[in-house]
Design a protein around this motif. Sequence first.
Motif, PDB file in Angstrom:
ATOM      1  N   PHE A 122       1.612   6.795 -11.201  1.00  0.00           N
ATOM      2  CA  PHE A 122       0.376   6.046 -10.924  1.00  0.00           C
ATOM      3  C   PHE A 122       0.303   4.808 -11.824  1.00  0.00           C
ATOM      4  O   PHE A 122      -0.072   3.724 -11.376  1.00  0.00           O
ATOM      5  CB  PHE A 122      -0.864   6.923 -11.154  1.00  0.00           C
ATOM      6  N   CYS A 171      -3.000   2.138  -4.050  1.00  0.00           N
ATOM      7  CA  CYS A 171      -2.696   3.561  -3.884  1.00  0.00           C
ATOM      8  C   CYS A 171      -3.643   4.224  -2.897  1.00  0.00           C
ATOM      9  O   CYS A 171      -4.856   4.108  -3.038  1.00  0.00           O
ATOM     10  CB  CYS A 171      -2.901   4.250  -5.220  1.00  0.00           C
ATOM     11  N   LEU A 205       2.689   2.167 -10.557  1.00  0.00           N
ATOM     12  CA  LEU A 205       2.199   1.534  -9.315  1.00  0.00           C
ATOM     13  C   LEU A 205       1.128   0.508  -9.638  1.00  0.00           C
ATOM     14  O   LEU A 205       1.068  -0.559  -9.037  1.00  0.00           O
ATOM     15  CB  LEU A 205       1.650   2.604  -8.345  1.00  0.00           C
ATOM     16  N   GLU A 206       0.297   0.832 -10.619  1.00  0.00           N
ATOM     17  CA  GLU A 206      -0.759  -0.095 -11.028  1.00  0.00           C
ATOM     18  C   GLU A 206      -0.132  -1.377 -11.577  1.00  0.00           C
ATOM     19  O   GLU A 206      -0.543  -2.480 -11.226  1.00  0.00           O
ATOM     20  CB  GLU A 206      -1.645   0.576 -12.065  1.00  0.00           C
ATOM     21  N   THR A 211       0.858  -1.188   0.000  1.00  0.00           N
ATOM     22  CA  THR A 211       0.000   0.000   0.000  1.00  0.00           C
ATOM     23  C   THR A 211       0.895   1.239   0.000  1.00  0.00           C
ATOM     24  O   THR A 211       1.826   1.333   0.807  1.00  0.00           O
ATOM     25  CB  THR A 211      -0.914   0.006   1.240  1.00  0.00           C
ATOM     26  N   VAL A 212       0.606   2.173  -0.909  1.00  0.00           N
ATOM     27  CA  VAL A 212       1.478   3.347  -1.075  1.00  0.00           C
ATOM     28  C   VAL A 212       0.690   4.635  -0.869  1.00  0.00           C
ATOM     29  O   VAL A 212      -0.389   4.809  -1.444  1.00  0.00           O
ATOM     30  CB  VAL A 212       2.085   3.364  -2.504  1.00  0.00           C
ATOM     31  N   ASN A 217      -4.452   7.823  -2.282  1.00  0.00           N
ATOM     32  CA  ASN A 217      -4.095   9.090  -2.917  1.00  0.00           C
ATOM     33  C   ASN A 217      -4.371  10.260  -1.977  1.00  0.00           C
ATOM     34  O   ASN A 217      -5.501  10.705  -1.821  1.00  0.00           O
ATOM     35  CB  ASN A 217      -4.879   9.250  -4.222  1.00  0.00           C
ATOM     36  N   ILE A 258       0.315   8.501  -1.568  1.00  0.00           N
ATOM     37  CA  ILE A 258       0.756   9.572  -2.476  1.00  0.00           C
ATOM     38  C   ILE A 258       0.659  10.885  -1.699  1.00  0.00           C
ATOM     39  O   ILE A 258      -0.390  11.219  -1.151  1.00  0.00           O
ATOM     40  CB  ILE A 258      -0.148   9.643  -3.733  1.00  0.00           C
TER      41      ILE A 258
END
Length: 246
Positions: free
Chosen positions: A81, A91, A84-85, A68-69, A93, A71
């Motif tokens: 993006f 994400c 990351l996908e 899990t990131v 965001n 932004i």
Amino acid sequence: MAEVRVAKSAGFCYGVERAVKLAEETAREKGGCAMLGSIIHNVHVVAELEALGARQVDSVEEVRPGETVIIRSHGERKEVFDRLEQLGAVCVNATCPNVLRIQQLVAQADREGRIPLIIGEPRHPEVMGVASWSDRSVIFPGPEELEKWLLQEPSRQSLSLTAVAQTTCIRRIWETSKEILKKLCTNAKIFDTICNATSERQAEAVRLAKQKDLMVIIGGRQSSNTAKLKSVCEPFCRTCLIETAK
Ligand code: F3S
């Protein structure tokens, strides 16, 4: 006895506070996460987040598959993006809604065949992120560069243009750029996207600096907002920058 006044606008702006809260919640819920870039220019808050299991990574390549990131509030470039996908990352965001709006304006301009013009610092992550929503984006640090571009090839003055500003753009730079667009261009849509949180805080700091003997600016040494606050106060009274009470 010394009189100490705390500025009403002191503290994190709404966008940064929201990003920090999202990082905190995510780290607790997931038992850890990655923060892409510095979520806030404040080493102490970052250390607290790290203690909760949020690790800071400097590039997408350091993200683990499926991780899990978060932004940050400045937003990110579109290709980040996309990458990351591809990695299967989840994400969160935390792009500030004000920045998100500028990204959407640029994306919309792109769909409509317009050329997005961005007034801002070309190497700033927010500006690079905003610009990435169209291959046609052009970035100008200030009105001089904008005017030069328009005069260099006068046919540019009749193009369909959409102008936006970096959220922290200095008001004077934006207003002058706007005047040039209005004077020279026949089809320019202009959106004032400056964030009031920054300009209001700077205006309050100047008001206080004019009345007081000493201004103490509390903030991260890496933060450009903190540095700008110090520079607007300095002409009016003794000003010092500190990171912690200690
Ligand atoms: Fe903060 Fe968002 Fe404005 S991050 S400075 S509220 S654009």
